[in-house]
Design a protein around this motif. Structure first.
Motif, short mmCIF file in Angstrom:
data_model
loop_
_atom_site.label_atom_id
_atom_site.label_comp_id
_atom_site.label_asym_id
_atom_site.label_seq_id
_atom_site.Cartn_x
_atom_site.Cartn_y
_atom_site.Cartn_z
N GLU A 514 49.91 -37.95 -67.06
CA GLU A 514 49.48 -38.94 -67.62
C GLU A 514 50.42 -39.31 -69.28
O GLU A 514 50.61 -40.34 -70.14
CB GLU A 514 48.26 -39.36 -67.80
CG GLU A 514 47.89 -39.44 -66.48
CD GLU A 514 46.67 -40.24 -66.65
OE1 GLU A 514 45.62 -40.51 -68.07
OE2 GLU A 514 45.62 -39.94 -65.77
N THR A 515 50.62 -38.96 -69.79
CA THR A 515 50.60 -38.13 -71.87
C THR A 515 52.11 -38.05 -71.39
O THR A 515 52.33 -38.11 -73.39
CB THR A 515 50.08 -37.49 -72.59
OG1 THR A 515 49.69 -36.43 -71.90
CG2 THR A 515 48.43 -38.34 -72.22
N PHE A 516 52.87 -37.20 -70.48
CA PHE A 516 54.32 -37.07 -71.71
C PHE A 516 55.34 -37.25 -71.14
O PHE A 516 55.18 -37.59 -70.08
CB PHE A 516 54.57 -35.15 -70.95
CG PHE A 516 55.44 -34.44 -71.70
CD1 PHE A 516 55.33 -33.69 -72.56
CD2 PHE A 516 56.70 -34.75 -70.47
CE1 PHE A 516 56.87 -33.10 -72.70
CE2 PHE A 516 57.68 -33.35 -71.05
CZ PHE A 516 57.96 -33.38 -72.29
N ALA A 517 56.65 -37.65 -71.16
CA ALA A 517 57.65 -38.61 -70.73
C ALA A 517 58.98 -37.15 -72.15
O ALA A 517 58.36 -37.07 -72.69
CB ALA A 517 57.70 -39.59 -71.00
N SER A 518 59.91 -37.21 -71.01
CA SER A 518 60.83 -36.67 -71.49
C SER A 518 62.43 -37.86 -71.33
O SER A 518 62.22 -38.15 -69.94
CB SER A 518 61.83 -35.51 -70.62
OG SER A 518 63.00 -35.07 -70.80
N VAL A 519 63.12 -37.68 -71.55
CA VAL A 519 64.41 -38.89 -71.70
C VAL A 519 65.64 -37.97 -72.36
O VAL A 519 65.88 -37.85 -73.81
CB VAL A 519 64.35 -40.15 -72.81
CG1 VAL A 519 64.68 -41.19 -72.80
CG2 VAL A 519 62.41 -40.71 -72.80
N THR A 520 66.93 -38.47 -71.40
CA THR A 520 67.55 -37.28 -72.36
C THR A 520 68.97 -38.93 -71.54
O THR A 520 69.14 -39.40 -70.52
CB THR A 520 68.14 -36.21 -71.05
OG1 THR A 520 67.71 -35.59 -70.66
CG2 THR A 520 69.69 -35.90 -71.35
N ASN A 521 69.49 -38.80 -73.00
CA ASN A 521 70.97 -40.01 -73.08
C ASN A 521 72.00 -39.42 -72.83
O ASN A 521 72.52 -38.17 -73.53
CB ASN A 521 70.86 -40.86 -74.45
CG ASN A 521 71.55 -41.72 -74.31
OD1 ASN A 521 72.70 -42.40 -73.52
ND2 ASN A 521 71.98 -42.02 -75.44
N LEU A 522 72.71 -39.55 -71.57
CA LEU A 522 73.96 -38.49 -70.82
C LEU A 522 74.40 -39.66 -70.82
O LEU A 522 76.15 -39.75 -70.97
CB LEU A 522 73.99 -38.33 -69.91
CG LEU A 522 73.09 -37.54 -69.31
CD1 LEU A 522 71.25 -37.70 -69.12
CD2 LEU A 522 74.34 -35.98 -68.81
N GLY A 523 74.71 -41.44 -71.51
CA GLY A 523 76.05 -42.06 -71.80
C GLY A 523 76.28 -41.64 -73.01
O GLY A 523 76.47 -41.01 -73.91
N GLY A 524 77.00 -43.11 -73.22
CA GLY A 524 77.76 -43.29 -74.95
C GLY A 524 77.42 -43.96 -75.52
O GLY A 524 78.32 -43.46 -77.11
N GLU A 525 76.43 -44.44 -75.46
CA GLU A 525 75.88 -45.49 -76.57
C GLU A 525 74.15 -44.79 -77.30
O GLU A 525 73.60 -44.51 -75.95
CB GLU A 525 75.45 -46.57 -76.31
CG GLU A 525 76.46 -47.36 -75.75
CD GLU A 525 78.44 -47.10 -77.35
OE1 GLU A 525 77.33 -47.25 -78.95
OE2 GLU A 525 79.07 -47.00 -77.52
N ILE A 535 57.27 -38.56 -81.07
CA ILE A 535 57.63 -37.97 -80.56
C ILE A 535 56.98 -35.67 -80.66
O ILE A 535 57.30 -35.68 -81.64
CB ILE A 535 59.52 -38.09 -81.10
CG1 ILE A 535 59.77 -39.33 -81.69
CG2 ILE A 535 60.34 -37.37 -80.92
CD1 ILE A 535 60.98 -39.49 -81.76
N LEU A 536 57.75 -35.33 -79.77
CA LEU A 536 56.88 -34.21 -79.69
C LEU A 536 58.43 -33.40 -79.81
O LEU A 536 57.76 -32.22 -81.01
CB LEU A 536 56.66 -33.84 -78.55
CG LEU A 536 55.25 -34.30 -77.89
CD1 LEU A 536 55.24 -34.21 -76.38
CD2 LEU A 536 53.99 -34.10 -78.89
N LEU A 537 59.36 -33.34 -79.88
CA LEU A 537 60.07 -32.62 -80.25
C LEU A 537 61.56 -33.78 -79.62
O LEU A 537 61.87 -34.40 -78.55
CB LEU A 537 60.79 -31.19 -79.25
CG LEU A 537 61.73 -30.14 -80.12
CD1 LEU A 537 61.83 -30.24 -80.82
CD2 LEU A 537 60.86 -28.94 -78.69
N ALA A 538 63.13 -33.89 -80.46
CA ALA A 538 64.03 -33.97 -79.86
C ALA A 538 65.63 -32.58 -80.06
O ALA A 538 65.09 -32.07 -81.39
CB ALA A 538 63.65 -35.05 -80.65
N SER A 539 65.92 -33.14 -79.10
CA SER A 539 67.21 -32.09 -80.09
C SER A 539 68.25 -32.47 -80.48
O SER A 539 68.41 -31.44 -80.96
CB SER A 539 67.91 -31.62 -78.61
OG SER A 539 68.84 -33.09 -77.47
#
Length: 559
Positions: A514-525, A535-539
């Protein structure tokens, strides 16, 4: 050879039996140790088990649950140890059987289990069985444990089949009779130094079952099964059909192989605690793959599909959906792997125009954008760590090591030589780890060592040592340590369901619980993040509140 349990092994066995979590393998973070390149305790240029013991604190700090060791047995090393001459001992360069028992015990005392490699398809040509088979001659009982066969043609000069080796080239080698005349041929799906065993022979089955017991008695928590789908061959030796029907390939994924793993599972289940069977299964058909993971066979299998895909949102999402669907009918968790001792390292692979993996794409002087590769490898690390199931991490990937471009004269991998020198082979991902300091051997060997590491380390790895990265909060090592801590802390991570979030097709976004999400942007923008509390952690750092290209963020959402 030690034939009894030492005190260390007895203690390990007791600890393994008392392990509190029977489902540990479903969510485990498993770290692959290539012993020869991990840490050298005695200065001979080769990593060893005492070197691994000296670094267990590092592995505990990293946050791993288990160690998988590539073959550590006596071997002529014609294929990096996958040519085994004795399954009940340790290669002298790595230490002794007692060293292995102490390592298993010390690791388990830190809460880290041990998985070892078994190689059932073949043995070394120096194995006592094969030496006895050569000495005994044509038609002897000793040869029935292997695939000896007369050649074709008037004088037997032609190979029995035209099967192609996994290492390219021929799969049959002709023997010489005691009188000097040409003799029978023997089968080897890999190098000539790796004769294939005949799994229709009871001795072969009995021996491997005893090998399992030997190591389970010493506290090993599981075995990784090399080339698991290749054991059974069609005794009629037909050629490979253009389009073989399921189960009808003469050397791959034959239905009879499942009898072997049902017998192995019965042995594993006879021990207290959970002793896992992990298969190296290269089977493209999803239903055939899942068959290896039925409740009475293996626990898990390596998911190579994800690792082979290019850095592309549709490709990666397709792989995730494919593998979760393949595992669902048998209730097994998927595994997620970015690389191993055979595969081009992620920071190099993702920095190339063709960013998927295939052995055919390993070529000298392939252009690589390492800055791009590092950014994508960081994003991929978080993406895979958030997916359902267990996670495998190959040593050095947590340091962001690139594939080393090695001089041709130092290469040892048979894949290089059997490609006619076109393929650099796998040595570039097997270079010894850099631990500290500003010049080779970077702490891999003791400071007073007079022997260089068995493969040379690039000079620019000074910036990638453990010591250097521990002092840099922006390093790959910091990212991995934080990710694995969060993975253990967040109850929804590891085994369990996931749900995709709708949105930009260039973005892979999903929830776990219910409380965790992961988002990966593979686009160009850059893209906006979905609703979240923190935000727990970002690459990579966000820019104006947006997630940059080639980046992953882990989010905490309101319940």
């Amino acid at each position: 050879m030690t034939m009894h349990l030492t005190d260390a092994a007895s203690a390990t066995t007791a600890a393994a039996d008392d392990a509190p979590d029977p489902l540990w393998w479903r969510s485990a973070v498993i770290y692959q140790v290539y012993v020869r390149s991990f840490a050298d305790s005695d200065g001979d240029g080769t990593g060893d088990l005492r070197g691994v013991r000296s670094r267990l604190g590092y592995l505990k700090e990293l946050g791993v649950d288990a160690l998988w060791f590539n073959p550590w047995y006596p071997s002529p090393l014609a294929d990096g140890g996958y040519d085994v001459s004795d399954y009940r001992d340790i290669h002298p360069a790595f230490g002794s059987l007692e060293d292995a028992e102490l390592l298993i015990a010390d690791a388990l005392a830190l809460g880290i289990r041990t998985i070892i490699d078994v190689v059932p398809n073949h043995v070394s040509s120096e194995h006592p069985w094969f030496r006895a088979a050569l000495a005994a001659g044509p038609g002897s009982p000793e040869r029935e444990r292997f695939w000896f066969h007369p050649g074709k043609g008037p004088n037997g000069d032609e190979m029995p089949t035209n099967w192609v080796s996994n290492f390219q080239g021929d799969t049959w080698t002709r023997t010489t009779n005691p009188d000097g005349s040409p003799g029978d041929w023997y089968l080897h799906l890999f190098t000539p130094e790796q004769p294939d065993l005949n799994w229709n022979h009871p001795d072969v089955r009995r021996e491997h079952e005893e090998i399992l017991r030997f190591w389970f008695d010493r506290g090993v928590a599981g075995v990784r099964i090399d080339s698991a789908g290749l054991l059974i061959k069609d005794p009629e030796l037909p050629e490979v059909p253009a389009e073989p029907a399921p189960g009808q390939h003469p050397t791959e994924d034959r239905d009879e192989v499942h009898e072997v793993y049902r017998a192995w599972r019965r042995i594993a289940d006879s021990y207290e605690g959970t002793r896992v069977l992990v298969g190296e299964v290269w089977v493209p058909d999803a239903s055939r793959f899942a068959a290896y993971l039925r409740p009475d066979e293996m626990h898990t299998a390596f998911n190579f599909d994800f690792m082979s895909r290019p850095w592309d949102a549709a490709e990666l999402r397709g792989s995730i959906d494919l593998m979760l669907a393949a595992h669902a009918p048998v209730g097994a968790p998927s595994t997620w792997v970015l690389s191993n001792h055979d595969v081009t390292r992620p920071v190099t692979r993702y920095g190339r125009e063709d960013s998927g993996f295939a052995f055919a794409r390993k070529r000298f002087d392939t252009p690589t954008d390492l800055e791009l590769g590092v950014r994508r490898a960081r994003a991929a690390a978080l993406l895979t760590a958030a997916l359902p199931g267990s996670l495998y991490l190959y040593q050095g990937d947590e340091l962001g090591l690139p594939e080393a471009e090695l001089p041709r004269e130092v290469l040892e991998d048979p894949m290089h030589f059997r490609s006619g020198g076109v393929d650099p082979g796998r040595d570039g991902c097997r270079v010894p780890l850099p631990w500290r300091g500003t010049e080779a051997p970077f702490g891999f060997s003791p400071a007073e060592a007079s022997v260089a590491p068995w493969l040379p380390q690039p000079a620019d790895w000074a910036a990638l040592t453990v010591q250097a990265q521990e002092a840099d909060p922006g390093s790959m090592l910091w990212l991995y340590r934080q990710a694995l801590r969060l993975r253990h802390r967040e109850a929804a991570l590891g085994d369990g369901p996931m749900t995709w979030l709708d949105g930009d097709p260039q973005v892979l976004a999903f929830t776990r619980g219910e409380t965790f999400a992961s988002v990966t942007n593979l686009g160009g923008e850059p893209v906006a993040l979905p609703d979240h509390e923190s935000i727990l952690l970002a690459s990579t750092p966000l820019v104006g509140g947006l997630l940059p290209p080639d980046s992953t963020a882990w989010l905490h959402r309101s319940a």
